[in-house]
Each structure stands twice: as structure tokens, then as C-alpha cells.
Design a protein around this motif. Structure first.
Motif, PDB file in Angstrom:
ATOM      1  N   ARG A 606      40.204  48.973  36.233  1.00 21.86           N
ATOM      2  CA  ARG A 606      39.059  49.222  37.055  1.00 21.86           C
ATOM      3  C   ARG A 606      39.666  50.775  37.795  1.00 21.86           C
ATOM      4  O   ARG A 606      40.635  50.615  38.583  1.00 21.86           O
ATOM      5  N   ALA A 613      43.435  49.882  39.224  1.00 17.43           N
ATOM      6  CA  ALA A 613      43.729  48.722  39.081  1.00 17.43           C
ATOM      7  C   ALA A 613      43.723  47.931  37.575  1.00 17.43           C
ATOM      8  O   ALA A 613      42.729  48.405  37.086  1.00 17.43           O
ATOM      9  N   HIS A 624      48.201  41.438  38.472  1.00 19.21           N
ATOM     10  CA  HIS A 624      47.279  42.298  38.760  1.00 19.21           C
ATOM     11  C   HIS A 624      48.142  43.598  39.429  1.00 19.21           C
ATOM     12  O   HIS A 624      49.001  43.566  40.328  1.00 19.21           O
ATOM     13  N   LEU A 626      48.265  47.691  40.762  1.00 23.39           N
ATOM     14  CA  LEU A 626      47.389  48.591  41.633  1.00 23.39           C
ATOM     15  C   LEU A 626      48.211  50.058  41.649  1.00 23.39           C
ATOM     16  O   LEU A 626      49.402  50.133  42.114  1.00 23.39           O
ATOM     17  N   LEU A 638      39.400  49.391  52.767  1.00 21.99           N
ATOM     18  CA  LEU A 638      39.506  49.242  51.333  1.00 21.99           C
ATOM     19  C   LEU A 638      40.887  49.148  50.781  1.00 21.99           C
ATOM     20  O   LEU A 638      41.249  48.041  49.799  1.00 21.99           O
ATOM     21  N   PHE A 639      41.941  50.162  51.066  1.00 20.09           N
ATOM     22  CA  PHE A 639      43.091  50.093  50.433  1.00 20.09           C
ATOM     23  C   PHE A 639      43.816  48.672  50.898  1.00 20.09           C
ATOM     24  O   PHE A 639      44.574  48.206  49.994  1.00 20.09           O
ATOM     25  N   ARG A 641      42.780  45.743  51.523  1.00 25.05           N
ATOM     26  CA  ARG A 641      42.199  44.716  50.797  1.00 25.05           C
ATOM     27  C   ARG A 641      42.624  44.717  49.296  1.00 25.05           C
ATOM     28  O   ARG A 641      43.000  43.742  48.515  1.00 25.05           O
ATOM     29  N   GLU A 642      42.622  46.103  48.436  1.00 26.70           N
ATOM     30  CA  GLU A 642      43.297  46.161  47.236  1.00 26.70           C
ATOM     31  C   GLU A 642      44.779  45.733  47.191  1.00 26.70           C
ATOM     32  O   GLU A 642      45.080  45.143  46.312  1.00 26.70           O
ATOM     33  N   CYS A 643      45.440  46.200  48.050  1.00 25.40           N
ATOM     34  CA  CYS A 643      46.999  45.700  48.230  1.00 25.40           C
ATOM     35  C   CYS A 643      46.980  44.353  48.245  1.00 25.40           C
ATOM     36  O   CYS A 643      48.148  43.842  47.615  1.00 25.40           O
ATOM     37  N   ALA A 646      46.808  42.506  45.005  1.00 23.54           N
ATOM     38  CA  ALA A 646      47.471  43.096  43.709  1.00 23.54           C
ATOM     39  C   ALA A 646      48.921  42.407  44.003  1.00 23.54           C
ATOM     40  O   ALA A 646      49.412  42.198  44.955  1.00 23.54           O
ATOM     41  N   CYS A 659      50.398  47.602  53.580  1.00 21.51           N
ATOM     42  CA  CYS A 659      50.101  47.384  52.326  1.00 21.51           C
ATOM     43  C   CYS A 659      50.960  46.477  51.893  1.00 21.51           C
ATOM     44  O   CYS A 659      52.264  46.802  51.884  1.00 21.51           O
TER      45      CYS A 659
END
Length: 711
Positions: A606, A613, A624, A626, A638-639, A641-643, A646, A659
Motif C-alpha cells: 500500500r 507499507a 509489516h 513501512l 496517521l503516522f 498509527r502506521e508506526c 509496523a 514512532c
């Protein structure tokens, strides 16, 4: 009586076994007494290599102390024992080797530029080297009135921007972004920073137009530069670069496709001025001098023809070495050739392993840093293999001249040549796999044609062409030279196109490489049946190389470029627009020879303009990953949550403290300490370019940067 030790106690049995073993070892060393001195350069090389491998001063001092302790321990053995002398000498040589390279690094090395700078440079030109294949000129400069710059910098100037008066002694001014010499991008990559340090290069960069000449050059171009330009005018097409390289040693005019074909076919050694070229020249000079002097009856009867011819050959070899730039490989070949000529002049059997050992000791004494480079390792490994094979009684009996018809003689010569080619390829394979991650599989067969073609056709024709150019009649010889070189390139491209041409591996660990080299040296340097014990370490090393698993993730030292292994065994890049150098470096380190995909095109990825990701299946679980794709700031919610989702986060900038991936955070601060990173997800193993606290003088100490509150 019940408490007295028995006659068959464990201690007495062990002592008896130790005495018996010592006697057997001494007996074996007595039979190998002529081979024992051959290990002297090995001891010196171990000390030099230890300095490169150990990270800091404490490690270097500890090694020197350990080597001296080993020498002292050897003194406990009985007087006169060969094993005693070997241990004492080996410990002292290892200590001397470590101290030698350490001292040279402190006294003669050039510290790198502390950080990248954009500045106006005014510098005196020390040397100019055209690189037509890359449409540029490479110049070595000594900066003028620039106390913040290194003593010597290397600058690339585009062909279109080269001023007419550029030459040695000129002073030029230009704008440039200067960088410290580049360390390896990823584990197992080429370490230009270490090489530049000992070459005296402190910074590199590219000159931006305009390049202003403050003081034009008044000195005429050196002979090598004039020869380079002259041959380029005489030969057209792909053969041009090969013709220039054979005469001057400069490979700057060889097209990338031709250079890669020569490497894949195992013919790249023909391009660098080394033993083959120096030997061919010296042999030709000796042959001609002997034939010319033999025309005189007085000379043939009264003069020492061999001594005179050897002196002429030595002068020719020295002149050729100076003409081609006196690079370390050429100097090694010249030294070895001079030792051979000295032996011939004295009436001795000159081509022996002792000659090779003496040559190695001379090179290590003056250029100890060469021991870790592929050029030194390949040249001496190849010569050692050839001489060891030639000294073997069975091979000597097979290859010796005898009274037989021409067909059988030609077949015998062909078989002997093929055997030597295979022996050299087998010995060079571990070195090629360690340094280049690839090794030629068909080089022995390609060299069977290429070496005679180069030695007996190309080089004599090129020499005749240059000779007849003095009277303006060299054109026919240049045409024939070009045709012979086109045939050489045809062989190279044909062999390189075969799917069996090369063997690819990921980066080979240093301990596996040392195991294989140690086993090969044991096989080559001893003569008795015990020599074949070295096949054990070689076999273990080969099995280890075959079982190496390629890394799943590669991250370059600047964090900008990331490569991941796909489910089908391919490789995908984070930034699809990466240059050819980055692509080749990542592919070679991963042992991959196919096309590189874009990470954004993977079905399990994605990607947006800022982030990418990707999911990876390895080690029995789902990973996972990133990675950041641009310099754009990402909204914190947003970042974060992605961190958190991952396992691994990779960025080319400093990541904020909030992060927090599940396993590993790779950002600018970490990469500044470790360099490039390779990750094997099956074993959850992380490999880095350099260890923490590496204090080698070419390492640039990272500067602390202020933290950013968001990405």
C-alpha cells in the motif's frame, strides 16, 4: 599405597600423547622444511587483516599483545624445534603486520571531509584522466587557500564543461558539492572510503559549470595521456577501449556493456596491466635481444647473452610499469618479473613458490593496505595456484616435452592449458564471490582462446602498430588489431550470454571467506599428503556459501533506497527511479541478477506519495514494513498509527520518539552509526556495514542533528 597415582593415570597418558604428537609434527615439518618459509607473508597478512577487522585501538593493541604472547608461548617448546620457530616467527610477523598498517594509516592516510559542503573550489590540477565511456574527465586537485578542505580532492567534470587549457599544473575554479569518499552502501559492498584514505583522496564531487581556468597548464601532457589520445584516434568502435587499456592500463574508454561481458566471461583480468602483460612484454624483449645478439659470432661466443637479455627485459618492464601509471597491480607484477629475471641471470630455478612469497612480502611491506583488496588476493592466488600445479610431479610429467607427433603434442598442450585454467578459476572463485558476489563458471574455457589471442596476436599487433606509427605506416596494423579485439569481444559476449556463465551469491561472511582461503593455502603451500586436509575447511566454506540465504530487506547507508525480496524470489525497489549504480549495488549484494520491480506495484503493498507499507511472509510469520518515500511531512496521528502497526520502519530522516514499531526503527541517526543494513527475516538477523564504535580513520563521525517533533 591406595592413594598413590597409578602408572596409567590420565595425566601421564595425556603427557605421553602430547609428546608423541609433538614428535610426529616435528617429523612432518622436517619433510616440509623447504615449504615452511612460504608462510611468512601469511603471518604478516594476518596482522594486517586483523587491523581492518578489529574496530578500535583497544582491539588493535589487544591483537598485538596476543600475537606477542603467542610468540612467547612458542619459546616454551624445546630449543631447535621447527614448530617453536614457526610459532615465534608467526606471532612476531602478525604483530609487525598490525603495527605496519596502523603506522601507515596514522602517518600517510588522508582523513576524509567531515561533512558534505557546497563551495567554490580553487585548485591546482595534479592529474587528469579522461573517462570517455562515462562522458567525463576525472581530475585530481590540490585546493589552494582552502584550509577547511582536504589536501587532495577528486572531481568529475562533464566532457562539455572541460576547458581547453586543462592539464597538469593548471589552476581552475568552479562550484561543487564536495562529499566524503563513499563507504559501502550495503553490507558486502565496495568500500571506496578505505581505498581513498590510503590513496590520499579526502573528498569527491562533480564540478558545476562554468569551470574557469585561473592559470593555464604550460606542461605538455604526460606520455600516458598522449598515448591514450593517440590510440583513440587510430581505433574505432568497441575495440577502442580495449586497445587503450592494453597499452596504458586505463579502462576509462571501455563501454559498460563490454566491461560487464568481460567480467562475466572471466576475461576481466586481460584489461588491467598485470602479470600477463608485463610477462609478455619482457618475454618479447628477451626473445628479440637474444636473437639479435646471436647474429654476432663474437657476441654469441663471448658475451653473457642471458644476463644482457634479462637486463634489457628488466628495463623494458620498469619502463612499461611507469608508462601505465605504476598502479599497485602493475608494480606487483613488475617486482615478480624482476625477481624471475634475477634468478635467471644467476642460473637459478626462478619460478618457484619462494619467489611468490618474496614478492608478497615486498608488496605487503610497502602497500600493506592492498592485502584486503581483490587485486592483490586474485593476482597472488592465481600465481600461487599456477606454480603449485607446475611443481606437482604428476602435472610436470604430463606437461613435459617428449618425442611425439604434432597432434599429440597439441592435445597435451591444450590439456595442460585447460588444467591450469580450471585450477586458477577454482582458486579465484571464493575471492570473486566475496568481493563481487559473482564468479565466472566458464572462464577457464574462455581463457583457453582469449589468453593466446591476446598474448600472441593482439599485443604484438598493437606494438607493431605503435612502432610503424613513428613513420606513418601503422594503419594496416591498427586495422588488424581492431579485428582481433572484435573477436575477443565476440568471445566475451558469447560466453557472458550463457546462463551458466556466472554463479551469484549474496554477501559472503568474512569467516566463511577466511575458512576457504585458509584451506586453499594449506593445500597449495604444503607438498606431502597432509596438504589435502585443507579440503575440509574448503568444503565447509563451499557448503556455507551454497546455504546462504539472500537478505529479505536491504537499506542503503543514506536510507533513501530500500529493496525487499518478493514472494517469487525477485527484488522490488522503494524508489523506482533509482540510478543504475544503486540498482546494481543492491542486486549484487542480494545475489540477484534479474529485473528490479517497483515496490508500489507489488500486490501486498500500500503506497502513497509519502509512505509505502508492504507485507512480507518469512520465518513462519507475517512482517509489516513501512518506509518513507519523500521529504513531505506526514500528519502525526496517521503516522503514529502506521508506526505502531509496523514491525520495521525505515526512513531517510530522523524519526520522532513517538514512532515506535514492534521490532526495529531504522532512521538517519541509526544509519549514521551503522551504515547500510541487510535484514534476514527468517532468522531475525541484522547485518551492518560497520560495527558500533568503529574507529578506523576513514569513518566520518556523524554530527548530531536537532530532533523534529513530527515526520
Amino acid at each position: 599405597m591406595a592413594f598413590e597415582p597409578r602408572q596409567t593415570s590420565l595425566w601421564r597418558g595425556a603427557a605421553a600423547w602430547a609428546r608423541g604428537t609433538f614428535v610426529r609434527v616435528e617429523s612432518w615439518l622436517e619433510t616440509e622444511r623447504e615449504q615452511v618459509p612460504l608462510w611468512a607473508p601469511i603471518g604478516l597478512g594476518i596482522g594486517i587483516t586483523a587491523w581492518f577487522l578489529l574496530p578500535d585501538r583497544m582491539g588493535w593493541l589487544a591483537f598485538c599483545c596476543g600475537a606477542l604472547a603467542l610468540a612467547c608461548a612458542g619459546l616454551l617448546l624445546p630449543d631447535g624445534a621447527r614448530l617453536r620457530r614457526m610459532i615465534v616467527a608467526g606471532g612476531m610477523l602478525a604483530c609487525i603486520g598490525c603495527a605496519l598498517i596502523w603506522g601507515k594509516a596514522v602517518l600517510l592516510g588522508q582523513p576524509p571531509l567531515a561533512r558534505a559542503v557546497f563551495t567554490v573550489v580553487t585548485g591546482e590540477v595534479m592529474a587528469v584522466r579522461p573517462v570517455p565511456a562515462q562522458k567525463m574527465v576525472r581530475a585530481m586537485l590540490r585546493p589552494v587557500d582552502a584550509p577547511g578542505l582536504p589536501r587532495v580532492i577528486r572531481i568529475n567534470i562533464a566532457e562539455a564543461d572541460v576547458p581547453a587549457a586543462l592539464g597538469e599544473g593548471a589552476v581552475i575554479r568552479f562550484r561543487a558539492r564536495l562529499m566524503p569518499p563513499a563507504p559501502p552502501s550495503v553490507p558486502g559492498g565496495y568500500d571506496f572510503a578505505a581505498r581513498a584514505y590510503f590513496q590520499g583522496i579526502g573528498a569527491t564531487g562533480k564540478a558545476l559549470r562554468p569551470v574557469e581556468v585561473v592559470r593555464p597548464s604550460t606542461a605538455p601532457p604526460p606520455l600516458r595521456a598522449r598515448l591514450f589520445a593517440h590510440i583513440r584516434k587510430q581505433v574505432d568502435g568497441p575495440a577502442q577501449g580495449i586497445a587503450v587499456a592494453l597499452a596504458t592500463g586505463d579502462q576509462g574508454a571501455i563501454a559498460d556493456a563490454d566491461a560487464e561481458a568481460m567480467r562475466r566471461s572471466g576475461l576481466a583480468h586481460l584489461l588491467s596491466i598485470s602479470g600477463l602483460h608485463v610477462t609478455a612484454l619482457i618475454g618479447a624483449v628477451i626473445f628479440l635481444l637474444m636473437r639479435v645478439m646471436a647474429l654476432s659470432q663474437r657476441a654469441a661466443l663471448d658475451w653473457p647473452l642471458m644476463l644482457i637479455a634479462a637486463a634489457g627485459g628488466a628495463l623494458a618492464g620498469i619502463g612499461y610499469t611507469l608508462l601505465t601509471g605504476a598502479e599497485v597491480p602493475t608494480l606487483r607484477s613488475c617486482i615478480a618479473a624482476l625477481l624471475v629475471l634475477g634468478g635467471l641471470a644467476l642460473g637459478r630455478d626462478a619460478i618457484t613458490l619462494r619467489l611468490v612469497a618474496v614478492g608478497a612480502l615486498i608488496v605487503l611491506a610497502f602497500w600493506p593496505e592492498a592485502v584486503t583488496g581483490p587485486s592483490f588476493q586474485m593476482s597472488f592466488a592465481a600465481v600461487t595456484a599456477l606454480v603449485a600445479l607446475a611443481e606437482h610431479p604428476r602435472f610436470r610429467a604430463f606437461a613435459s616435452a617428449r618425442d611425439e607427433n604434432m597432434a599429440r603434442k597439441a592435445g597435451r598442450m591444450l590439456g595442460a592449458t585447460l588444467m591450469t585454467g580450471i585450477a586458477v578459476e577454482l582458486v579465484l572463485m571464493p575471492i570473486a564471490l566475496f568481493h563481487f558476489h559473482k564468479a565466472g563458471m566458464l572462464g577457464a574455457f574462455a581463457n583457453l582462446v582469449a589468453i593466446p589471442l591476446t598474448t600472441f596476436v593482439v599485443m604484438p599487433l598493437e606494438a607493431l602498430a605503435l612502432l610503424f606509427d613513428l613513420v606513418g605506416l601503422g594503419a594496416p596494423f591498427w586495422w588488424m588489431t581492431a579485428q582481433a579485439l572484435n573477436l575477443l569481444l565476440l568471445i566475451a559476449h558469447g560466453v557472458a550470454a550463457s546462463p551458466m556463465a556466472t554463479m551469484l551469491t549474496p554477501a559472503v561472511p568474512s569467516w566463511l571467506f577466511a575458512l576457504m582461503i585458509g584451506g586453499l593455502l594449506w593445500c597449495l603451500l604444503w607438498r606431502s599428503g597432509w596438504r589435502w586436509l585443507g579440503l575440509g575447511p574448503v568444503a565447509i566454506g563451499v557448503m556455507g556459501v551454497l546455504l546462504l540465504s539472500p537478505p529479505d530487506i536491504l537499506v542503503t547507508g543514506d536510507g533513501r533506497h530500500v529493496a525487499v525480496r518478493t514472494a517469487g524470489g525477485g527484488m522490488a525497489l522503494l524508489r523506482a527511479g533509482a540510478g543504475d549504480y544503486v540498482r546494481d549495488t543492491l542486486a549484487e549484494s542480494a545475489g540477484y541478477d534479474g529485473p528490479l520491480e517497483a515496490m508500489a506495484d507489488l500486490p501486498q503493498a500500500r503506497c502513497s506519495k509519502e509512505l509505502c507499507a508492504v507485507g512480507m511472509q518469512a520465518g513462519g510469520r507475517r512482517w509489516h514494513v513501512l518506509a518513507t518515500r519523500s521529504d513531505m511531512l506526514v500528519e502525526r496521528t496517521l503516522f503514529s498509527r502506521e508506526c505502531a502497526a509496523a514491525d520495521i520502519v525505515i526512513a531517510d530522516r530522523g524519526l520522532p520518539y513517538w514512532c515506535r514499531p514492534r521490532w526495529l526503527k531504522i532512521d538517519r541517526r541509526l544509519l549514521a552509526r551503522t551504515g547500510g543494513i541487510a535484514i534476514d527475516l527468517d532468522d531475525a538477523r541484522v547485518s551492518t556495514v560497520r560495527a558500533a564504535g568503529d574507529a578506523h580513520p576513514w569513518i566520518v563521525t556523524p554530527r548530531r542533528r536537532p530532533r523534529r517533533s513530527q515526520l
